[in-house]
Design a protein around this motif. Sequence first.
Motif, PDB file in Angstrom:
ATOM      1  N   ARG A   1      25.803 -10.295   7.435  1.00 58.13           N
ATOM      2  CA  ARG A   1      24.743 -10.594   8.406  1.00 58.13           C
ATOM      3  C   ARG A   1      23.991  -9.323   8.777  1.00 58.13           C
ATOM      4  N   GLU A   2      24.738  -8.255   9.006  1.00 55.57           N
ATOM      5  CA  GLU A   2      24.092  -6.984   9.353  1.00 55.57           C
ATOM      6  C   GLU A   2      23.213  -6.497   8.212  1.00 55.57           C
ATOM      7  N   GLU A   3      23.704  -6.633   6.999  1.00 56.59           N
ATOM      8  CA  GLU A   3      22.927  -6.206   5.832  1.00 56.59           C
ATOM      9  C   GLU A   3      21.679  -7.068   5.674  1.00 56.59           C
ATOM     10  N   ALA A   4      21.821  -8.373   5.907  1.00 49.80           N
ATOM     11  CA  ALA A   4      20.660  -9.264   5.812  1.00 49.80           C
ATOM     12  C   ALA A   4      19.633  -8.933   6.880  1.00 49.80           C
ATOM     13  N   ALA A   5      20.087  -8.568   8.084  1.00 49.65           N
ATOM     14  CA  ALA A   5      19.163  -8.192   9.153  1.00 49.65           C
ATOM     15  C   ALA A   5      18.406  -6.914   8.781  1.00 49.65           C
ATOM     16  N   LYS A   6      19.102  -5.958   8.182  1.00 45.39           N
ATOM     17  CA  LYS A   6      18.450  -4.721   7.753  1.00 45.39           C
ATOM     18  C   LYS A   6      17.415  -5.018   6.666  1.00 45.39           C
ATOM     19  N   MET A   7      17.791  -5.891   5.732  1.00 41.94           N
ATOM     20  CA  MET A   7      16.888  -6.222   4.625  1.00 41.94           C
ATOM     21  C   MET A   7      15.638  -6.949   5.146  1.00 41.94           C
ATOM     22  N   ALA A   8      15.814  -7.780   6.161  1.00 43.88           N
ATOM     23  CA  ALA A   8      14.676  -8.511   6.713  1.00 43.88           C
ATOM     24  C   ALA A   8      13.711  -7.577   7.418  1.00 43.88           C
TER      25      ALA A   8
ATOM     26  N   ALA B   1      13.280  -3.638  -2.327  1.00 48.53           N
ATOM     27  CA  ALA B   1      13.509  -3.498  -3.775  1.00 48.53           C
ATOM     28  C   ALA B   1      14.298  -2.221  -4.063  1.00 48.53           C
ATOM     29  N   ARG B   2      13.955  -1.134  -3.364  1.00 51.26           N
ATOM     30  CA  ARG B   2      14.657   0.136  -3.548  1.00 51.26           C
ATOM     31  C   ARG B   2      16.121   0.006  -3.096  1.00 51.26           C
ATOM     32  N   ALA B   3      16.350  -0.665  -1.970  1.00 52.45           N
ATOM     33  CA  ALA B   3      17.715  -0.848  -1.464  1.00 52.45           C
ATOM     34  C   ALA B   3      18.548  -1.714  -2.424  1.00 52.45           C
ATOM     35  N   GLU B   4      17.935  -2.756  -2.962  1.00 51.44           N
ATOM     36  CA  GLU B   4      18.646  -3.604  -3.929  1.00 51.44           C
ATOM     37  C   GLU B   4      18.972  -2.824  -5.194  1.00 51.44           C
ATOM     38  N   MET B   5      18.029  -1.980  -5.617  1.00 45.96           N
ATOM     39  CA  MET B   5      18.260  -1.164  -6.811  1.00 45.96           C
ATOM     40  C   MET B   5      19.393  -0.171  -6.566  1.00 45.96           C
ATOM     41  N   ASP B   6      19.419   0.444  -5.388  1.00 54.68           N
ATOM     42  CA  ASP B   6      20.496   1.372  -5.048  1.00 54.68           C
ATOM     43  C   ASP B   6      21.846   0.651  -5.021  1.00 54.68           C
ATOM     44  N   LYS B   7      21.829  -0.550  -4.489  1.00 54.29           N
ATOM     45  CA  LYS B   7      23.060  -1.335  -4.423  1.00 54.29           C
ATOM     46  C   LYS B   7      23.562  -1.677  -5.824  1.00 54.29           C
ATOM     47  N   ARG B   8      22.636  -2.072  -6.703  1.00 56.18           N
ATOM     48  CA  ARG B   8      23.023  -2.376  -8.093  1.00 56.18           C
ATOM     49  C   ARG B   8      23.561  -1.133  -8.792  1.00 56.18           C
TER      50      ARG B   8
END
Length: 193
Positions: A79-86, A94-101
């Motif tokens: 939930r916290e991660e989804a709130a940050k992404m929103a 996109a950059r955060a998702e790429m870093d996560k991958r």
Amino acid sequence: MQGLFRKGVTEVMKGKENEGTLNKGIPDKTNKKKNVSENNEGHKNDELKSLIAKYVSEAVKDERSIWEKDFETRIISEREEAAKMAAMSSEERARAEMDKREKNFETERQQYMSERAEFEAAKELAAQNLPVSFARMVADSDKEIMSENINIFKSEYLKAIEDGLSQRLKGKLPHVSREKEQSGDPFLTGLGM
């Protein structure tokens, strides 16, 4: 030990009485079939089943509470991660998702490399007739370091074996008799020759 033997004998005797073979083949009419069976400890099977059910339900309850706590922490972090992404823009997202991958890929790569190094170490240990169970300790991604680790392990392992063997071979000296040696053959001496 003797008590167990007596208990076993008495159980066999009871079984023979129930079968009717103890009384010269004449069935015992006074001792009809028992409806309640008992195990070795004297508990009724129903009592034993209830004890087992109680222990199993307690174990399941404990595991379920652990699972629920883990599940709750995972939900909170997602939930916290989804709130940050929103809150992020599409480019930041996109950059955060790429870093996560990339992070996930790197952890999987490291795990693969360590498993591969452990496999190679196990192969080398088996080739040198050393215990394969030590592969994790000597494994390294660099083959030179791994071979050096194996050589050090081999020398220390063999030294430990030799030390253990010498400790076991140490003991008391054999008792030397102070009697005079008999000359000749003892068999012939016994015959008076």
